[in-house]
Design a protein around this motif. Sequence first.
Motif, PDB file in Angstrom:
ATOM      1  N   PHE A 145     -55.280 -16.658   7.631  1.00 24.81           N
ATOM      2  CA  PHE A 145     -55.714 -15.413   6.984  1.00 24.81           C
ATOM      3  C   PHE A 145     -56.530 -15.778   5.752  1.00 24.81           C
ATOM      4  O   PHE A 145     -56.068 -16.547   4.904  1.00 24.81           O
ATOM      5  CB  PHE A 145     -54.507 -14.562   6.590  1.00 24.81           C
ATOM      6  CG  PHE A 145     -53.587 -14.259   7.734  1.00 24.81           C
ATOM      7  CD1 PHE A 145     -54.031 -13.531   8.837  1.00 24.81           C
ATOM      8  CD2 PHE A 145     -52.284 -14.717   7.734  1.00 24.81           C
ATOM      9  CE1 PHE A 145     -53.184 -13.264   9.905  1.00 24.81           C
ATOM     10  CE2 PHE A 145     -51.430 -14.461   8.801  1.00 24.81           C
ATOM     11  CZ  PHE A 145     -51.888 -13.725   9.891  1.00 24.81           C
ATOM     12  N   ASN A 146     -57.735 -15.220   5.660  1.00 23.25           N
ATOM     13  CA  ASN A 146     -58.646 -15.586   4.580  1.00 23.25           C
ATOM     14  C   ASN A 146     -59.033 -14.366   3.756  1.00 23.25           C
ATOM     15  O   ASN A 146     -59.000 -13.240   4.245  1.00 23.25           O
ATOM     16  CB  ASN A 146     -59.885 -16.259   5.164  1.00 23.25           C
ATOM     17  CG  ASN A 146     -59.520 -17.556   5.862  1.00 23.25           C
ATOM     18  OD1 ASN A 146     -59.120 -18.525   5.222  1.00 23.25           O
ATOM     19  ND2 ASN A 146     -59.610 -17.566   7.180  1.00 23.25           N
ATOM     20  N   GLU A 147     -59.431 -14.638   2.511  1.00 25.68           N
ATOM     21  CA  GLU A 147     -59.854 -13.570   1.603  1.00 25.68           C
ATOM     22  C   GLU A 147     -58.805 -12.471   1.514  1.00 25.68           C
ATOM     23  O   GLU A 147     -59.116 -11.284   1.614  1.00 25.68           O
ATOM     24  CB  GLU A 147     -61.224 -13.013   2.023  1.00 25.68           C
ATOM     25  CG  GLU A 147     -62.301 -14.082   1.970  1.00 25.68           C
ATOM     26  CD  GLU A 147     -63.706 -13.492   2.028  1.00 25.68           C
ATOM     27  OE1 GLU A 147     -63.926 -12.566   2.820  1.00 25.68           O
ATOM     28  OE2 GLU A 147     -64.564 -13.963   1.280  1.00 25.68           O
ATOM     29  N   VAL A 148     -57.563 -12.886   1.338  1.00 21.75           N
ATOM     30  CA  VAL A 148     -56.474 -11.933   1.180  1.00 21.75           C
ATOM     31  C   VAL A 148     -55.967 -11.982  -0.258  1.00 21.75           C
ATOM     32  O   VAL A 148     -56.253 -12.919  -1.010  1.00 21.75           O
ATOM     33  CB  VAL A 148     -55.306 -12.226   2.153  1.00 21.75           C
ATOM     34  CG1 VAL A 148     -55.783 -12.125   3.592  1.00 21.75           C
ATOM     35  CG2 VAL A 148     -54.659 -13.571   1.872  1.00 21.75           C
ATOM     36  N   SER A 149     -55.230 -10.945  -0.626  1.00 19.40           N
ATOM     37  CA  SER A 149     -54.561 -10.892  -1.924  1.00 19.40           C
ATOM     38  C   SER A 149     -53.062 -11.003  -1.693  1.00 19.40           C
ATOM     39  O   SER A 149     -52.544 -10.550  -0.664  1.00 19.40           O
ATOM     40  CB  SER A 149     -54.875  -9.577  -2.623  1.00 19.40           C
ATOM     41  OG  SER A 149     -56.250  -9.523  -2.926  1.00 19.40           O
ATOM     42  N   ILE A 150     -52.384 -11.610  -2.656  1.00 17.09           N
ATOM     43  CA  ILE A 150     -50.938 -11.795  -2.517  1.00 17.09           C
ATOM     44  C   ILE A 150     -50.299 -11.690  -3.894  1.00 17.09           C
ATOM     45  O   ILE A 150     -50.912 -12.080  -4.896  1.00 17.09           O
ATOM     46  CB  ILE A 150     -50.622 -13.151  -1.837  1.00 17.09           C
ATOM     47  CG1 ILE A 150     -49.145 -13.275  -1.456  1.00 17.09           C
ATOM     48  CG2 ILE A 150     -51.077 -14.321  -2.686  1.00 17.09           C
ATOM     49  CD1 ILE A 150     -48.853 -14.428  -0.506  1.00 17.09           C
ATOM     50  N   ASN A 151     -49.106 -11.143  -3.941  1.00 18.34           N
ATOM     51  CA  ASN A 151     -48.376 -11.067  -5.197  1.00 18.34           C
ATOM     52  C   ASN A 151     -47.511 -12.291  -5.386  1.00 18.34           C
ATOM     53  O   ASN A 151     -47.074 -12.926  -4.425  1.00 18.34           O
ATOM     54  CB  ASN A 151     -47.504  -9.813  -5.255  1.00 18.34           C
ATOM     55  CG  ASN A 151     -48.327  -8.586  -5.587  1.00 18.34           C
ATOM     56  OD1 ASN A 151     -49.226  -8.651  -6.430  1.00 18.34           O
ATOM     57  ND2 ASN A 151     -48.037  -7.486  -4.927  1.00 18.34           N
ATOM     58  N   SER A 203     -53.575  -7.403  -7.094  1.00 22.54           N
ATOM     59  CA  SER A 203     -52.547  -8.405  -6.813  1.00 22.54           C
ATOM     60  C   SER A 203     -52.677  -9.569  -7.796  1.00 22.54           C
ATOM     61  O   SER A 203     -53.669  -9.684  -8.511  1.00 22.54           O
ATOM     62  CB  SER A 203     -52.705  -8.927  -5.392  1.00 22.54           C
ATOM     63  OG  SER A 203     -52.519  -7.885  -4.460  1.00 22.54           O
ATOM     64  N   ASP A 204     -51.676 -10.412  -7.812  1.00 16.46           N
ATOM     65  CA  ASP A 204     -51.685 -11.550  -8.729  1.00 16.46           C
ATOM     66  C   ASP A 204     -52.717 -12.592  -8.334  1.00 16.46           C
ATOM     67  O   ASP A 204     -53.324 -13.233  -9.194  1.00 16.46           O
ATOM     68  CB  ASP A 204     -50.300 -12.189  -8.752  1.00 16.46           C
ATOM     69  CG  ASP A 204     -49.270 -11.260  -9.365  1.00 16.46           C
ATOM     70  OD1 ASP A 204     -49.607 -10.562 -10.333  1.00 16.46           O
ATOM     71  OD2 ASP A 204     -48.146 -11.224  -8.871  1.00 16.46           O
ATOM     72  N   PHE A 205     -52.886 -12.794  -7.033  1.00 19.42           N
ATOM     73  CA  PHE A 205     -53.821 -13.814  -6.558  1.00 19.42           C
ATOM     74  C   PHE A 205     -54.738 -13.168  -5.533  1.00 19.42           C
ATOM     75  O   PHE A 205     -54.270 -12.546  -4.579  1.00 19.42           O
ATOM     76  CB  PHE A 205     -53.068 -14.990  -5.923  1.00 19.42           C
ATOM     77  CG  PHE A 205     -52.054 -15.611  -6.843  1.00 19.42           C
ATOM     78  CD1 PHE A 205     -52.456 -16.229  -8.021  1.00 19.42           C
ATOM     79  CD2 PHE A 205     -50.707 -15.573  -6.544  1.00 19.42           C
ATOM     80  CE1 PHE A 205     -51.524 -16.798  -8.885  1.00 19.42           C
ATOM     81  CE2 PHE A 205     -49.762 -16.136  -7.395  1.00 19.42           C
ATOM     82  CZ  PHE A 205     -50.177 -16.751  -8.573  1.00 19.42           C
ATOM     83  N   ASN A 206     -56.037 -13.292  -5.739  1.00 20.64           N
ATOM     84  CA  ASN A 206     -57.001 -12.615  -4.884  1.00 20.64           C
ATOM     85  C   ASN A 206     -57.943 -13.613  -4.220  1.00 20.64           C
ATOM     86  O   ASN A 206     -58.137 -14.714  -4.725  1.00 20.64           O
ATOM     87  CB  ASN A 206     -57.800 -11.609  -5.716  1.00 20.64           C
ATOM     88  CG  ASN A 206     -56.891 -10.519  -6.258  1.00 20.64           C
ATOM     89  OD1 ASN A 206     -56.353  -9.718  -5.514  1.00 20.64           O
ATOM     90  ND2 ASN A 206     -56.677 -10.532  -7.569  1.00 20.64           N
ATOM     91  N   GLU A 207     -58.504 -13.192  -3.110  1.00 22.50           N
ATOM     92  CA  GLU A 207     -59.450 -14.021  -2.357  1.00 22.50           C
ATOM     93  C   GLU A 207     -58.857 -15.399  -2.059  1.00 22.50           C
ATOM     94  O   GLU A 207     -59.499 -16.427  -2.273  1.00 22.50           O
ATOM     95  CB  GLU A 207     -60.777 -14.136  -3.110  1.00 22.50           C
ATOM     96  CG  GLU A 207     -61.446 -12.773  -3.271  1.00 22.50           C
ATOM     97  CD  GLU A 207     -62.913 -12.891  -3.667  1.00 22.50           C
ATOM     98  OE1 GLU A 207     -63.231 -13.739  -4.521  1.00 22.50           O
ATOM     99  OE2 GLU A 207     -63.725 -12.143  -3.095  1.00 22.50           O
ATOM    100  N   VAL A 208     -57.615 -15.387  -1.596  1.00 26.09           N
ATOM    101  CA  VAL A 208     -56.963 -16.638  -1.218  1.00 26.09           C
ATOM    102  C   VAL A 208     -56.811 -16.700   0.304  1.00 26.09           C
ATOM    103  O   VAL A 208     -56.940 -15.686   0.995  1.00 26.09           O
ATOM    104  CB  VAL A 208     -55.573 -16.781  -1.886  1.00 26.09           C
ATOM    105  CG1 VAL A 208     -55.700 -16.784  -3.401  1.00 26.09           C
ATOM    106  CG2 VAL A 208     -54.605 -15.706  -1.424  1.00 26.09           C
ATOM    107  N   SER A 209     -56.557 -17.906   0.775  1.00 24.96           N
ATOM    108  CA  SER A 209     -56.262 -18.117   2.192  1.00 24.96           C
ATOM    109  C   SER A 209     -54.796 -18.506   2.332  1.00 24.96           C
ATOM    110  O   SER A 209     -54.228 -19.149   1.445  1.00 24.96           O
ATOM    111  CB  SER A 209     -57.140 -19.233   2.753  1.00 24.96           C
ATOM    112  OG  SER A 209     -58.488 -18.837   2.722  1.00 24.96           O
TER     113      SER A 209
END
Lengths: 104, 104
Positions: A4-10, B2-8
């Motif tokens: 999964f790419n270009e996602v946001s996560i907490n 979100s805390d972290f954005n544009e991540v894989s």
Amino acid sequence: MSDFNEVSINRAANVYFDGKVVSRTITFKDGSFKTLGVMQAGEYNFGTKEAELMEITAGDCEILLAGASEWQTIKGGESFNVDANSSFDIKAKTIVDYCCTYID
Amino acid sequence: MSDFNEVSINRAANVYFDGKVVSRTITFKDGSFKTLGVMQAGEYNFGTKEAELMEITAGDCEILLAGASEWQTIKGGESFNVDANSSFDIKAKTIVDYCCTYID
């Protein structure tokens, strides 16, 4: 390439059942989201709001959908669907790694 | 936001200590990465390759860095550093939610 790419996560995990089930929510650019989670071995009941596609990445479990009379065996690489506003029981025989997709 | 954005992120969890510690690796656009993990209550030893910043998002633990003689109490919102090519012991008193940053 990651799954999964270009996602946001907490930073914070979602914690259920005294931490025996934990997940993190990933949000896609279109606003849709999935949860990536791990269950310790054990038995749990989950309610749904949206319909869900539960993909079991690794582990062995049995599930009983609300209204069903038969448990289904689900293994890593397999998946099952749950209706909106429903629930299911799950017996995690091992650590279960899962990806849950919420379907509007 | 979100805390972290544009991540894989990968679908599969990293599983340690029979699943008592699980994490997922998030990779940033610049190639740097962090792991977001959860430890069940228990006692663990982790070795490091890169230096690490361990941020405890939630939970209570005690840590003993390699070569140290005193355990340190670390609570949610606090953090500690670990040298490269070193190790630490951790006693998770509760479920511990953490974010680990690897420092080149």
